[in-house]
Design an enzyme around this catalytic site. Structure first.
Site, short mmCIF file in Angstrom:
data_model
loop_
_atom_site.label_atom_id
_atom_site.label_comp_id
_atom_site.label_asym_id
_atom_site.label_seq_id
_atom_site.Cartn_x
_atom_site.Cartn_y
_atom_site.Cartn_z
N ASP A 112 0.83 -1.20 0.00
CA ASP A 112 0.00 0.00 0.00
C ASP A 112 0.87 1.26 0.00
OD1 ASP A 112 -2.60 1.50 0.48
OD2 ASP A 112 -1.54 2.00 2.31
N GLU A 134 -2.41 -5.08 -3.69
CA GLU A 134 -1.40 -4.36 -2.91
C GLU A 134 -0.32 -5.31 -2.40
OE1 GLU A 134 -4.25 -0.74 -1.29
OE2 GLU A 134 -3.91 -2.50 -0.02
#
Length: 242
Positions: free
Chosen positions: A56, A127
């Site tokens: 992320d 992610e």
């Protein structure tokens, strides 16, 4: 979506994922980790949650740099809104589904038996893959993946909105068509110092496009870019020079 994967099936699943990614891992354990949902992991640390956390952060940094370079005339507020869209769960989930990463995610039977998988789960695997690529191959490998997988989303964002995007759109089109970066030249100015108007023309390589007048140089460049875009489409200039 895979569940209760044994050793042989895991190797096949990892092979399939590497084919999708176009990248071979030196440490396939990282890829396996990225594809392991908490519902099938022995402990939370054996799932993709931690590597998703890293991914992320890497995704956010890469997207920020992409937007900064792609849209040189956009203010900070607009760049922030673009980034929020690109790193959102929805965008990441759609990107994962486009590549088929959701079908390669290893889950427990409870989740795999559901008719629909939460958006957050598919976003998380995207992610996590970013994080795994970063740890295995470095920032350039992770960046290449993000740029390729979000290319359509960035193009779509670039075509939204009004005049402020004309220069960005022209730059994208020109670079794709010829590898050239548009240049803007001031041709004329008129009026008193407190109320000047400026005439600017856009050039792509040796091609000069119809000029445009604006109340300041920045606006004149945007309108000149708009004229260039219309000329490329075979349309008459929206802003004719005087």
């Amino acid at each position: 979506m895979a569940s209760d994967v044994d050793g042989g099936e895991l190797d096949s699943l990892l092979d399939a994922c590497e084919t999708v990614l176009g990248y071979r891992f030196d440490d396939r354990g990282l890829l396996s980790l990225a594809l392991t949902h908490a519902s099938i992991a022995r402990t939370r640390s054996d799932s993709n949650e931690r590597i998703e956390f890293l991914g992320d952060a890497i995704l956010g940094a890469v997207v920020c740099e992409m937007l900064y370079r792609r849209f040189p005339d956009e203010p900070e507020g607009d760049l922030t809104r673009m980034k929020s869209t690109l790193v959102s769960r929805r965008t990441c989930a759609v990107a994962a589904e486009r590549m088929g990463l959701d079908d390669l995610l290893m889950t427990g039977k409870g989740l795999s038996s559901r008719s629909s998988v939460p958006t957050s789960v598919n976003a998380a695997v995207y992610e996590a893959i970013v994080g795994a690529l970063y740890l295995d191959g470095g920032l350039e490998v992770a960046r290449a993946f993000v740029e390729k997988s979000l290319a359509d989303d960035i193009d779509e964002i670039g075509t939204r909105g009004g005049a402020r995007n004309f220069k960005s759109r022209l730059q994208q089109l020109a670079q794709r068509a010829s590898g050239e970066t548009p240049v803007y030249r001031l041709l004329d100015e008129k009026g008193p110092d407190h109320s000047k108007c400026f005439e600017v023309a856009a050039y792509v390589g040796e091609t000069e496009y119809p000029s445009a007048w604006g109340p300041n140089k920045k606006e004149a460049e945007q309108l000149a870019a708009r004229n260039a875009l219309r000329a490329m489409e075979g349309a008459e200039p929206a802003e004719a020079s005087e």
